[in-house]
Design a protein around this motif. Sequence first.
Motif, PDB file in Angstrom:
ATOM      1  N   ARG A   1      72.664  15.482  22.819  1.00 58.17           N
ATOM      2  CA  ARG A   1      73.610  16.325  22.068  1.00 58.17           C
ATOM      3  C   ARG A   1      74.262  17.353  22.979  1.00 58.17           C
ATOM      4  N   THR A   2      73.441  17.981  23.805  1.00 61.46           N
ATOM      5  CA  THR A   2      73.970  19.004  24.709  1.00 61.46           C
ATOM      6  C   THR A   2      74.959  18.380  25.695  1.00 61.46           C
ATOM      7  N   PHE A   3      74.574  17.246  26.241  1.00 62.45           N
ATOM      8  CA  PHE A   3      75.415  16.526  27.202  1.00 62.45           C
ATOM      9  C   PHE A   3      76.778  16.201  26.581  1.00 62.45           C
ATOM     10  N   ASN A   4      76.763  15.652  25.374  1.00 64.29           N
ATOM     11  CA  ASN A   4      78.024  15.260  24.728  1.00 64.29           C
ATOM     12  C   ASN A   4      78.891  16.473  24.391  1.00 64.29           C
ATOM     13  N   GLU A   5      78.248  17.562  24.024  1.00 64.38           N
ATOM     14  CA  GLU A   5      79.001  18.785  23.723  1.00 64.38           C
ATOM     15  C   GLU A   5      79.683  19.343  24.965  1.00 64.38           C
ATOM     16  N   ILE A   6      78.906  19.472  26.043  1.00 63.81           N
ATOM     17  CA  ILE A   6      79.453  20.042  27.279  1.00 63.81           C
ATOM     18  C   ILE A   6      80.540  19.118  27.847  1.00 63.81           C
ATOM     19  N   ALA A   7      80.350  17.816  27.646  1.00 61.72           N
ATOM     20  CA  ALA A   7      81.312  16.847  28.183  1.00 61.72           C
ATOM     21  C   ALA A   7      82.731  17.125  27.682  1.00 61.72           C
ATOM     22  N   LYS A   8      82.840  17.676  26.478  1.00 61.25           N
ATOM     23  CA  LYS A   8      84.167  17.976  25.920  1.00 61.25           C
ATOM     24  C   LYS A   8      84.929  18.983  26.756  1.00 61.25           C
ATOM     25  N   GLU A   9      84.196  19.815  27.514  1.00 54.83           N
ATOM     26  CA  GLU A   9      84.848  20.801  28.386  1.00 54.83           C
ATOM     27  C   GLU A   9      85.240  20.199  29.732  1.00 54.83           C
ATOM     28  N   TYR A  10      84.791  18.993  29.985  1.00 55.32           N
ATOM     29  CA  TYR A  10      85.057  18.370  31.291  1.00 55.32           C
ATOM     30  C   TYR A  10      85.736  17.011  31.091  1.00 55.32           C
ATOM     31  N   THR A  11      86.954  17.057  30.603  1.00 53.99           N
ATOM     32  CA  THR A  11      87.633  15.802  30.278  1.00 53.99           C
ATOM     33  C   THR A  11      88.018  15.024  31.532  1.00 53.99           C
TER      34      THR A  11
ATOM     35  N   THR B   1      74.037  11.331  43.752  1.00 51.09           N
ATOM     36  CA  THR B   1      73.187  12.520  43.759  1.00 51.09           C
ATOM     37  C   THR B   1      72.463  12.631  42.428  1.00 51.09           C
ATOM     38  N   VAL B   2      71.180  12.933  42.509  1.00 52.52           N
ATOM     39  CA  VAL B   2      70.412  13.193  41.292  1.00 52.52           C
ATOM     40  C   VAL B   2      70.282  14.709  41.105  1.00 52.52           C
ATOM     41  N   VAL B   3      70.706  15.172  39.935  1.00 54.33           N
ATOM     42  CA  VAL B   3      70.496  16.561  39.541  1.00 54.33           C
ATOM     43  C   VAL B   3      69.293  16.562  38.598  1.00 54.33           C
ATOM     44  N   ARG B   4      68.170  16.977  39.135  1.00 56.14           N
ATOM     45  CA  ARG B   4      66.904  16.978  38.379  1.00 56.14           C
ATOM     46  C   ARG B   4      66.643  18.372  37.815  1.00 56.14           C
TER      47      ARG B   4
ATOM     48  N   ARG C   1      71.988  24.731  30.943  1.00 57.13           N
ATOM     49  CA  ARG C   1      72.369  25.225  32.273  1.00 57.13           C
ATOM     50  C   ARG C   1      72.281  24.114  33.314  1.00 57.13           C
ATOM     51  N   CYS C   2      71.333  23.203  33.125  1.00 55.91           N
ATOM     52  CA  CYS C   2      71.187  22.079  34.052  1.00 55.91           C
ATOM     53  C   CYS C   2      72.374  21.122  33.908  1.00 55.91           C
ATOM     54  N   ILE C   3      72.719  20.812  32.677  1.00 55.77           N
ATOM     55  CA  ILE C   3      73.827  19.885  32.429  1.00 55.77           C
ATOM     56  C   ILE C   3      75.153  20.491  32.904  1.00 55.77           C
ATOM     57  N   ARG C   4      75.334  21.781  32.668  1.00 59.49           N
ATOM     58  CA  ARG C   4      76.552  22.447  33.153  1.00 59.49           C
ATOM     59  C   ARG C   4      76.656  22.385  34.674  1.00 59.49           C
ATOM     60  N   TYR C   5      75.530  22.634  35.326  1.00 62.23           N
ATOM     61  CA  TYR C   5      75.509  22.550  36.787  1.00 62.23           C
ATOM     62  C   TYR C   5      75.928  21.147  37.227  1.00 62.23           C
ATOM     63  N   ALA C   6      75.394  20.141  36.528  1.00 68.46           N
ATOM     64  CA  ALA C   6      75.687  18.753  36.893  1.00 68.46           C
ATOM     65  C   ALA C   6      77.171  18.431  36.714  1.00 68.46           C
ATOM     66  N   PHE C   7      77.763  18.920  35.631  1.00 63.70           N
ATOM     67  CA  PHE C   7      79.205  18.685  35.440  1.00 63.70           C
ATOM     68  C   PHE C   7      80.019  19.380  36.539  1.00 63.70           C
TER      69      PHE C   7
END
Length: 351
Positions: free
Chosen positions: A202-212, A127-130, A166-172
């Motif tokens: 940067r945003t992606f890597n930061e949010i990623a920490k919440e989704y281990t 799935t692509v989250v655009r 908000r887009c990256i969070r939705y994707a996670f």
Amino acid sequence: MKNYKIAIIAGDGTGPEVVQEGLKVLAAASQKFDFKYQTHAYDFGGERYLRTKEVLPDSAIGELKTFNAIYLGAIGHPDVKPGILEKGILLRLRFDLDQYINLRPVELYDERFCPLKNKKPEDINFTVVRENSEGLYKGLGEFQNKGTANEVAIQISHNTRKGVERCIRYAFEYTRKHGKKKKLTLCGKTNVLTFAFDLWERTFNEIAKEYTDITTDYAHVDATTMWFVKNPEWFDVIVTDNMFGDIITDLGAMIQGGMGIAAGGNINPEGVSMFEPIGGSAPKYTGKNVINPLAAIAAIAMLLRQVGEDKAGNAVETAVKTVLRTKLKDLAAGKMGYSTTQVGDLVVKEL
Ligand code: IPM
Ligand code: MN
């Protein structure tokens, strides 16, 4: 009993033909799964524009906000200069209704319809989250010295921390809920677009920490298109900006069997979302009863899931899959072995 208000924008070209089949399936689903709905049709599109010179009435956005969902056919008319309807209707709705996610599943239902050698349904299922509200689509820029030998045309990609986040969070979240491999890939161009994709990365890597629990990955957009063809099985969920998402999802549509099957959702998770076949108005096939309505019917499946009718949505998707696998000769307009209306009937019967 649940009762949904659904706005219908059938639009231009083959839009009305495929929407009619989607609505047939919606009616059947409501019978089977015990929900009610009301539709309200809006005539936005090229014909209305040519008749009235109005692209979208001022009242439209406010009215559309009162619906549970919007079902869109296609926007684009051969007699209207490119950009007017696209910007004035489709992009305006996406922006003003703050549908900040464009969700585009890429799933091969039957290997007969894949143009790639030796790829099977299990290989093409991602799935692509655009991002759907910013980037180059924001329309920022200017001409300098227009029409002269020294002309400069500037087009700016506008990315806000809030919009990207908000887009990256939705994707996670989406990957956690629906990802088959629990893997999220950021698609960008960090080696050249060193402002925009620096923020994205940067945003992606930061949010990623919440989704281990989610595996993360990064791919440049050019490499992404290469891997769509070579190793599509590597992907699970991909998050990317508006322009790259536009481009890679057309390629995605091709590897899943073509525009006849590709559906997408313009999603505002807190507001009203809009579902559409991503194929466009196909003027050449208009009125011939030959266009493939399965993408529009698949969009109904997405719409049903978004309003909370998961069972109905999944059943519609399964019916689409079965008809495609067991009946259709080809997914292209005019080559299906059935007419548009017959394909709609087959899905209803299957359901
Ligand atoms: C899409 C379309 C639109 C876009 C056009 C019609 C403005 O190509 O939905 O992908 O570029 O987003
Ligand atoms: Mn596109």
